[in-house]
Each structure stands twice: as C-alpha cells, then as structure tokens.
Design a protein around this motif. Structure first.
Motif, PDB file in Angstrom:
ATOM      1  N   SER A 271      98.415 -48.687 -35.110  1.00  0.00           N
ATOM      2  CA  SER A 271      97.651 -48.824 -33.867  1.00  0.00           C
ATOM      3  C   SER A 271      96.741 -50.051 -33.951  1.00  0.00           C
ATOM      4  O   SER A 271      96.573 -50.772 -32.970  1.00  0.00           O
ATOM      5  CB  SER A 271      96.872 -47.549 -33.559  1.00  0.00           C
ATOM      6  N   ARG A 272      96.193 -50.323 -35.121  1.00  0.00           N
ATOM      7  CA  ARG A 272      95.392 -51.552 -35.259  1.00  0.00           C
ATOM      8  C   ARG A 272      96.286 -52.783 -35.147  1.00  0.00           C
ATOM      9  O   ARG A 272      95.913 -53.778 -34.540  1.00  0.00           O
ATOM     10  CB  ARG A 272      94.642 -51.554 -36.593  1.00  0.00           C
ATOM     11  N   LYS A 273      97.465 -52.703 -35.728  1.00  0.00           N
ATOM     12  CA  LYS A 273      98.397 -53.837 -35.614  1.00  0.00           C
ATOM     13  C   LYS A 273      98.695 -54.122 -34.137  1.00  0.00           C
ATOM     14  O   LYS A 273      98.722 -55.269 -33.699  1.00  0.00           O
ATOM     15  CB  LYS A 273      99.689 -53.532 -36.371  1.00  0.00           C
ATOM     16  N   ARG A 274      98.891 -53.069 -33.360  1.00  0.00           N
ATOM     17  CA  ARG A 274      99.288 -53.269 -31.961  1.00  0.00           C
ATOM     18  C   ARG A 274      98.168 -53.897 -31.123  1.00  0.00           C
ATOM     19  O   ARG A 274      98.431 -54.506 -30.092  1.00  0.00           O
ATOM     20  CB  ARG A 274      99.781 -51.957 -31.356  1.00  0.00           C
ATOM     21  N   LYS A 275      96.953 -53.755 -31.577  1.00  0.00           N
ATOM     22  CA  LYS A 275      95.859 -54.455 -30.874  1.00  0.00           C
ATOM     23  C   LYS A 275      96.060 -55.970 -30.998  1.00  0.00           C
ATOM     24  O   LYS A 275      95.723 -56.737 -30.087  1.00  0.00           O
ATOM     25  CB  LYS A 275      94.511 -54.036 -31.446  1.00  0.00           C
ATOM     26  N   ASN A 276      96.615 -56.377 -32.107  1.00  0.00           N
ATOM     27  CA  ASN A 276      96.909 -57.810 -32.270  1.00  0.00           C
ATOM     28  C   ASN A 276      98.025 -58.245 -31.325  1.00  0.00           C
ATOM     29  O   ASN A 276      98.065 -59.405 -30.890  1.00  0.00           O
ATOM     30  CB  ASN A 276      97.305 -58.111 -33.716  1.00  0.00           C
ATOM     31  N   LYS A 277      98.930 -57.311 -31.037  1.00  0.00           N
ATOM     32  CA  LYS A 277      99.987 -57.642 -30.069  1.00  0.00           C
ATOM     33  C   LYS A 277      99.367 -57.908 -28.694  1.00  0.00           C
ATOM     34  O   LYS A 277      99.696 -58.904 -28.043  1.00  0.00           O
ATOM     35  CB  LYS A 277     101.007 -56.493 -29.989  1.00  0.00           C
ATOM     36  N   VAL A 278      98.462 -57.032 -28.295  1.00  0.00           N
ATOM     37  CA  VAL A 278      97.841 -57.200 -26.972  1.00  0.00           C
ATOM     38  C   VAL A 278      97.066 -58.526 -26.916  1.00  0.00           C
ATOM     39  O   VAL A 278      97.113 -59.251 -25.915  1.00  0.00           O
ATOM     40  CB  VAL A 278      96.928 -55.987 -26.649  1.00  0.00           C
ATOM     41  N   GLU A 279      96.402 -58.868 -28.014  1.00  0.00           N
ATOM     42  CA  GLU A 279      95.674 -60.146 -28.050  1.00  0.00           C
ATOM     43  C   GLU A 279      96.634 -61.330 -27.947  1.00  0.00           C
ATOM     44  O   GLU A 279      96.347 -62.322 -27.283  1.00  0.00           O
ATOM     45  CB  GLU A 279      94.858 -60.259 -29.353  1.00  0.00           C
TER      46      GLU A 279
END
Ligand code: ADP
Ligand code: GLC
Length: 487
Positions: A271-279
């Motif tokens: 879930s933390r990794k996916r925040k980087n996707k959104v960024e």
C-alpha cells in the motif's frame, strides 16, 4: 590482492547503461571483502562538477601510440572506499556524450595505452587488470605484446568481462594498425582480425587470461551460432577459461526505504508502494488510481530490448485497463512510435525520451510491473532493480533474465515474475495479459511480490565468485612466461 578495473563508464561518475552500475558496485563489494580494487576510466565532460572537484592531479605524462604522442593527465579521488583514477585528455573526452563519435577507435585506443602508462604513477601494482567490453579490449592484447616485459606490469594477469557481445569495436585493419603501431602479423584470424576488419573485442577474447560474462545462461548462449555474433567458435575454443557470473545490484544505492527520488519510502508494504504510483501518475498527468495496473519500462530504446514485440502488441494491450510509462532513448523509430502512442492515448501512455536517473527510480517504485522482453540479455540490471522496488518483472527467458526471474507457478505458488520462451509477439502479449489478470487477485499478487522480496539481488554471492576467479589466476602466475613475446 590488487585489482585494477579498466572501464569506459562507472557510477557515480558517468553512466549510459548497466556496465556503469557494475563498475560502480562490484569494486565496492570487493573492497568490503578485503580486495583492493581501484577503477580507471576516462575523464568525460559529463562527470558531475561536485564529484570532479574532489579529484587531485597525480601525474602528467605523454602517451605514445602509433606515430601519435598525446598529453595525458592522471587524477585520483576516493568515493565510498573505492579509489577512482581518471584519464584526462580533453581532445578525446571533453564531449557531450560517451560514445558514438567518428574517432571512437582513436579515443579508446588512446585510453588503453594511457592505462598501460598510468600504472607507473599509481603507487599501486595491479595483480590483475580487469577489463570490460570492447573499449578496454586492447589492454589484455597490450599486456601480452608491447608491455609483456614492462616492470610496471610484471606478473599482472588479465580478466576480460563481456557485458554485451554485440558491440565489438570493429574498425578497418589498416586504421587499427596505424593506431596500434603494429603490422599485419597482429591481424590474423587468431589475433585481432575479424572477417576482414580489426576487432577491439578480440583483443580481450584472445589475449585475456580469463573471460567472464554476466550470467551463466549468456555464457552458454554465446557459444552458439544464434547468440555468438560470429565469435562463437572462438568462445567455444576458450570455453575452459570462460565463466558466467550473474550481476548484482548496489542495494544501498537502490533502496526504496532510502531513496530521495521517491515520495513514500517503503520496503514490504504494497500500500505504501502504491502511493508512489499515484505520485508518479500525478507528476506525469495520468489519471490517478491505485487500482489501475501500471507497467514501467526503463531502457535503452534498441532492438536488443524486445521493442519489436512491444510495438507489435501495444495497441492491443492498450484496450485493457492499464497504463504504460516508458523512459528511454535510442533508435528514432522507437522514440517516434512511443511519442505517437502517448499522443493518441494520453490517459494510458506517458513517454519520456532521454536519460533521467530520478525518473527511472520513480518508475521502478511507481510501477506494478516492469516489461523487459529482450531478444537477448547478457544479464540485465533493470529487472533486478524492478524486483528491488517490488515491481514484478515480465521478461523473455534469455541470458540473465532467465537466471534471475522465475515465472509464477499457480500450482505451487512459487516464482517472482512472468516469463515466456520464444521471441514471439503474441507470447509476450499473453504473458502481459496473464500478469494483468493475476494483478486483480490481491492475494496472489502479494504472494508474487513477496516471493521476490525473499531473494538477495546484491553482490554478496557474485563478488565471491569474482574473488575465486582472481585467486585461480594468481595461483598460476608463473604461466605468463610461456607466452610468445612480440615487441
Ligand atoms: P543495458 O546495460 O543493456 O542498457 P541493464 O538492464 O543492464 O541494460 O542496465 C540498464 C541500467 O541503465 C539500469 O540501471 C537502468 O535503470 C538504467 N537506464 C537505462 N535507460 C535509462 C534512462 N533512459 N534513464 C535512466 N536510467 C536508465
Ligand atoms: C550490458 C548488457 C546488460 C548487462 C550490462 C551489465 O549493457 O546489455 O544485459 O546487465 O551490460 O553487465
């Protein structure tokens, strides 16, 4: 043990591809294991001023090769425990890029001779000179010929690593003769001659004491006609001295927990990794959603990397709910293709043409999958970086891709990625589709990512393998005397 790495690029000073990663990380790993490993490379204009400022001049001398006699400066600095030497000649190396100039032959012949001379001023006697790719291929040749009896090189052995057999440094025989100051006797099929041309790569393949390449599978492949680039018979002849050692990555330099290029540090948390996707989506102007699978590509845009398969299936794959982010530079036809696709599918495709270390890291961190369907791949570091950043690699089973990525197996739950065997566009497409389908199953996806987490992609294992190659060579040092000498 003293090892001198001669290379045309090395992190953190100058990089165009994986060679620089290896020449940066492996000496660091060897030094940590007590092997004094130093790096010598050209002083390019590209070296960041902040790093260049830390170098001090050690010597100035002239380098004579053929009828030429050129200025050479030698600089020295230490970064993270590794000593770097720079070979300075502005005529040859003060340019925008590293390679691709009309006089590359003269630039790298100069570099090889300059290394041979520079050792006199290094206060360091190499037991082994470890050369990489064609740009340094003439060093093993010079060691066995002109410099055979030179005290500066007494008892030194050579290792030549093939990072890519396709780039061979082929030039006209007379031109190379002129640069090297040698006659036709050095241009037979068992020396530097190659189907009517002169080959710098053969300087390494024929004359180095040991040959290595960057994965076990590629070591096998290059002994076959299909992958051998017309050097397969020579490589079969030298197979007793040829060993494949898979590359590692610098896991300190590439660490999603500690990378200033990315927004949200993470290690195991998807879930933390996916925040980087959104960024990443936000930065590039893509629709932002954690749920749309994002496929990343960071690559030289060349045929080797499988772009013909990617192009042939791109339109069809874009009918799926998916986003592609591509970073790379190279052949114009690929650049045009991707620019055109990005124009037509602004919500699904973003392309950045060029070289950009920060964006590369953001793509590894922000992508769910990483596509690398190479035609051939000596090792490949990008898939290892993808694994390190928990992006699941989709690869063709060739070279180092085969040795590092294991296809996910639904029956036993093993595997860290997706792969296919034949160089075939539809096989690639079905493999991507399979990945996209499994992405929808959160449990399965977590398992695939976790399988990748368990492995060690650092230099731990392979640094030891290089030390063992060096040790074998040094155990047989007296054999040097048996070589014919041509002065
Ligand atoms: P090769 O050396 O054949 O290009 P590798 O996979 O061994 O392939 O290594 C490529 C290295 O270069 C990786 O570190 C990758 O992240 C980096 N790289 C490739 N293209 C770019 C680019 N356009 N911008 C930034 N980094 C890149
Ligand atoms: C070459 C190869 C690549 C390899 C790299 C470092 O550029 O194409 O597969 O990873 O060298 O060895």
């Amino acid at each position: 043990m003293n090892i001198l790495f001669a290379t045309s690029e090395a992190v953190p000073l100058a990089k165009t591809g994986g060679l620089a990663d290896v020449a940066g990380a492996l000496p660091k790993a060897l030094n940590k294991r007590g092997v004094d490993t130093r790096v010598v490379m050209p002083k390019y204009a590209q070296i960041p001023p902040a790093l260049l400022g830390q170098f001090e001049q050690v010597a100035v001398f002239n380098v004579a090769f053929g009828w030429r006699n050129q200025y050479c400066g030698l600089l020295r600095a230490e970064f993270e425990g590794v000593t770097y030497y720079l070979i300075d000649n502005e005529r040859y190396f003060k340019r925008d890029g590293l390679y691709g100039y009309d006089d590359d032959s003269e630039r790298f012949v100069f570099f090889c001779f300059a290394v041979m001379e520079a050792v006199r001023y290094m206060d360091f006697h190499p037991d082994i000179v470890h050369c990489h790719d064609w740009q340094t291929g003439l060093i093993p040749f010079l060691l066995k010929t002109r410099y055979f009896y030179d005290p500066a090189w007494a008892y030194t052995k050579s290792v030549f690593t093939i990072h890519n057999l396709k780039y061979q440094g082929l030039f006209g025989v007379e031109h190379l003769q002129d640069l090297l100051g040698v006659g036709y006797d050095m241009f037979y099929a068992d020396s530097l001659e190659f189907y009517g041309a002169g080959s710098c790569m053969k300087g390494g393949l024929v004359y180095a004491d040991k040959l290595t390449t960057v994965s076990g599978t590629y070591a096998e492949e290059i002994q076959t006609e299909y992958f051998g680039e017309r050097l397969d018979s020579l490589l079969r002849y030298r197979s007793g001295d040829l060993i494949g050692i898979v590359n590692g990555i610098d896991d300190e330099l590439f660490d999603p927990m500690n990378d200033i290029a990315i927004d949200v540090p993470y290690r195991n948390s998807l879930s933390r990794k996916r925040k980087n996707k959104v960024e990443l989506q936000r930065e590039l102007g893509l629709p932002q959603s954690e749920n749309i699978p994002l496929v990343g590509i960071v690559s030289r845009l060349v045929e080797q990397k499988g772009f013909d398969l990617i192009m042939a299936t791109f339109e069809e794959l874009l009918q799926e709910d998916v986003q592609f982010v591509i970073l790379g530079a190279g052949d114009e036809r690929y650049e045009h293709f991707f620019n055109d696709a990005a124009f037509r599918y602004p919500d699904k495709v973003k392309v950045w043409i060029g070289y950009d270390d920060r964006l590369a890291r953001r793509i590894y961190a922000g992508s769910d999958m990483f596509a690398m369907p190479s035609q051939f791949e000596p090792c490949g570091l990008s898939q290892l970086l993808a694994l390190r950043y928990r992006s699941v690699p989709i690869v063709r089973e060739t070279g180092g891709l085969k040795d590092t990525v294991r296809a996910y197996d639904e029956y036993n739950g093993e595997g860290n990625g997706f792969s296919f065997t034949n160089y075939n566009a539809h096989d690639y497409m079905f493999t991507v589709r399979r990945a996209l389908a499994l992405y929808r199953n959160e449990e399965v996806w977590k398992q695939i990512v976790n399988n990748g987490n368990k492995e060690d992609y650092s230099w731990n294992r392979s640094a030891k393998a290089y030390i063992s190659v060096y040790s074998q060579l040094l155990a047989h040092r007296e054999e040097k005397e048996s070589w014919p000498v041509i002065l």
